[in-house]
Design a protein around this motif. Structure first.
Motif, PDB file in Angstrom:
ATOM      1  N   CYS A 304      64.217  15.968  53.358  1.00 43.16           N
ATOM      2  CA  CYS A 304      63.339  15.494  52.910  1.00 43.16           C
ATOM      3  C   CYS A 304      62.002  15.773  54.019  1.00 43.16           C
ATOM      4  CB  CYS A 304      63.211  14.122  52.491  1.00 43.16           C
ATOM      5  SG  CYS A 304      61.587  13.283  52.468  1.00 43.16           S
ATOM      6  N   CYS A 307      60.662  12.073  55.504  1.00 47.78           N
ATOM      7  CA  CYS A 307      61.327  11.284  56.393  1.00 47.78           C
ATOM      8  C   CYS A 307      62.504  12.080  57.100  1.00 47.78           C
ATOM      9  CB  CYS A 307      62.014  10.119  55.624  1.00 47.78           C
ATOM     10  SG  CYS A 307      63.225  10.633  54.567  1.00 47.78           S
ATOM     11  N   CYS A 326      65.553  12.144  47.633  1.00 50.42           N
ATOM     12  CA  CYS A 326      65.777  11.512  49.024  1.00 50.42           C
ATOM     13  C   CYS A 326      66.221  10.031  48.921  1.00 50.42           C
ATOM     14  CB  CYS A 326      64.236  11.460  49.659  1.00 50.42           C
ATOM     15  SG  CYS A 326      64.268  10.606  51.257  1.00 50.42           S
ATOM     16  N   LYS A 328      65.866   7.769  50.976  1.00 50.45           N
ATOM     17  CA  LYS A 328      64.989   6.879  51.084  1.00 50.45           C
ATOM     18  C   LYS A 328      64.302   6.355  49.906  1.00 50.45           C
ATOM     19  CE  LYS A 328      61.368   5.447  54.387  1.00 50.45           C
ATOM     20  NZ  LYS A 328      60.766   5.954  55.414  1.00 50.45           N
ATOM     21  N   CYS A 331      60.319   7.326  48.923  1.00 52.85           N
ATOM     22  CA  CYS A 331      59.741   8.117  49.816  1.00 52.85           C
ATOM     23  C   CYS A 331      59.092   9.294  49.273  1.00 52.85           C
ATOM     24  CB  CYS A 331      60.857   8.728  50.582  1.00 52.85           C
ATOM     25  SG  CYS A 331      60.352   9.734  52.110  1.00 52.85           S
ATOM     26  N   CYS A 332      59.832   9.982  48.370  1.00 54.18           N
ATOM     27  CA  CYS A 332      59.013  11.311  47.772  1.00 54.18           C
ATOM     28  C   CYS A 332      59.545  11.484  46.314  1.00 54.18           C
ATOM     29  CB  CYS A 332      59.279  12.454  48.831  1.00 54.18           C
ATOM     30  SG  CYS A 332      60.842  12.943  48.848  1.00 54.18           S
TER      31      CYS A 332
HETATM   32 ZN   LIG Z   1      62.181  10.994  52.522  1.00 61.20          ZN
END
Ligand SMILES: [Zn+2]
Length: 480
Positions: A304, A307, A326, A328, A331-332
């Motif tokens: 990603c 991050c 991603c 996280k 995040c995206c």
């Molecule tokens: Zn990310």
């Protein structure tokens, strides 16, 4: 004799017994002693403590202050170690206070006069042993917890779907019907092929709220799906706590180390449904709704851009193909995996072609080529089938399908041409040398992954205005 009564129960004692019971029993015993010795009780100090620290015992501190202020001539307690526990210096504080005030310590067994030298030795010895005993109590407490679990009791915080209750003296769980219905839904949906993310979304949309956070996450759903407590079982040793630098960290033990026993509480989910879900959890992405094994030929390479975390390939619930996500959360945006992999191959193939292939014997070369081409043909047929699936399940729009199909047809035509060339008598002499594209078409995802890892050091993935951009970092640039 003016006497103060000190009652104390440690949390470590007798888990199946309630605090009130122990304290009442102790109190009755002490009152009995007071009557026998004609003691005048002029104050009672009562507390439940879990620690060794004197300063975490407010009643003990109040008692010491009153002893110092001359409120009594004696303190009545169950045994000396009820007074003294903790560090040696803290025991010193307790003993010194009693000694200076000339206050006796009375237990049902005997009376200690700290001003009497021989008694003082005895007292210090006893408190010393009490300190040693603390270690034993810690062990005993662990045993107590294990015993409660073995009897089917439940000691931890109630998990989502249940609330704490009691069966006789045994702590156990009682379903909260409203939450239990959501738990059943989670298991059913997962067994039907929904993903944990979709289930979390569904629960949040239905207004379900987890105990200690705002909304359900896929992690929370997965944790519920794995918890055997919902089948009426009790799990002990599922987690352990690591203490490091004053902070406590929760670590999940491997399932082999869990101790699962039948609990006293009712099940929310049938064992057969639970087992089905465990099977799906173990082979994530492999089963359910005919989804095929997904192996990412770019595994470990796509990160990603936001991050820096690795993008994971996740299967779609009940649909072929997968998407890159991603790890996280939030995040995206995720992107379609098949489209990403095709785009990356297209971009990297010219570079791959520039890598000189080792020369081979002609005969061997021809055999190998035939093998490769036949493999490629099979692979293209598979892709065509998958393309149809993607269209039917709505993953691809009609335009995208047409575009992919055109590319596929071109590849098929090229392949047919190659196969004809191979079949001609001049095969192996005139045919073009083994191409990188051929090699790629025939490679398994794992083989392809090894290839990309040799060429590429990382691929950054970034979403901008709905478009997915890749930034490829090469390990080496092949000669032009
Ligand atoms: Zn990310």
């Amino acid at each position: 004799m003016k006497t103060l009564l000190y009652l104390r129960k440690s949390r470590a004692e007798d888990l199946s017994d309630s605090t009130g019971d122990t304290l009442r029993r102790h109190r009755e015993a002490l009152e009995e002693t007071a009557r026998a010795l004609r003691l005048e009780i002029c104050g009672v100090y009562e507390e439940v403590v879990s620690g060794e620290d004197l300063y975490a015992r407010p009643e003990m501190l109040r008692l010491l202050r009153d002893v110092r202020d001359g409120a009594c001539e004696a303190v009545l307690c169950m045994d000396i170690d009820r007074l003294g526990r903790g560090t040696m210096s803290q025991q010193g504080v307790i003993l010194e206070t009693f000694k200076e005030a000339g206050v006796k310590i009375i237990t049902p067994q005997r009376t200690y006069d700290l001003l009497d030298e021989t008694d003082e030795d005895y007292t210090e010895l006893q408190t010393f042993f009490a300190r040693k005993e603390l270690k034993l109590i810690k062990k005993r407490m662990r045993r107590g917890v294990e015993r409660t679990a073995a009897e089917g009791g439940y000691l931890a915080n109630a998990p989502f779907g249940y609330e704490k209750s009691r069966e006789g003296k045994l702590p156990t769980l009682r379903p909260i019907e409203e939450e239990a219905a959501f738990v059943r839904q989670m298991f059913l949906l997962y067994a039907q092929g929904e993903g944990t993310s979709a289930i979390a979304g569904f629960l949040n949309a239905c207004g379900a709220r987890p105990r200690r956070s705002e909304a359900f996450t896929r992690g929370a759903v997965a944790s519920i799906l794995r918890n055997p407590v919902y089948t009426g079982a009790v799990v002990w040793n599922r987690r352990r706590f690591l203490r490091a630098g004053g902070r406590c960290r929760k670590v999940e033990n491997a399932p082999e180390r869990w101790i699962v026993t039948p609990g006293k509480h009712p099940a929310i989910v049938e064992q057969s449904l639970f087992d089905l879900v465990q099977e799906r959890l173990r082979g994530r992405g492999r089963s359910g709704g005919g989804a095929r094994a997904l192996v990412n030929p770019f595994a470990g390479l796509i990160r990603c851009a936001r991050c820096g975390g690795l993008m994971q390939l996740r299967p779609r619930a009940n649909k072929p193909g997968g998407y890159l996500l991603c790890e996280k959360k939030g995040c995206c945006p995720s992107c379609d995996f098949t489209a990403a992999a095709d785009a990356l191959r297209e971009a990297l193939l010219p570079l791959l072609r520039r890598i000189p292939l080792p020369a081979r014997g002609e005969q061997e070369d021809a055999l190998r080529r035939e093998e490769l081409l036949l493999g490629a043909q099979k692979r293209l047929a598979g892709r065509r089938a998958r393309l149809c699936e993607l269209l039917e399940t709505g993953v691809y729009t009609a335009e995208l399908y047409e575009e992919r199909l055109r590319i596929l047809r071109e590849q098929e035509e090229a392949l047919v041409g190659q196969l004809h060339a191979l079949a001609s008598p001049a095969a192996g002499r005139d045919a073009a040398p083994l191409s990188a594209a051929d090699a790629l078409a025939n490679a398994s995802p794992a083989e392809e992954n090894r290839l990309w890892r040799l060429l590429v050091s990382s691929i950054l993935c970034r979403s901008e205005d709905g478009a997915v951009l890749f930034e490829v970092r090469l390990r080496c640039l092949p000669p032009a």
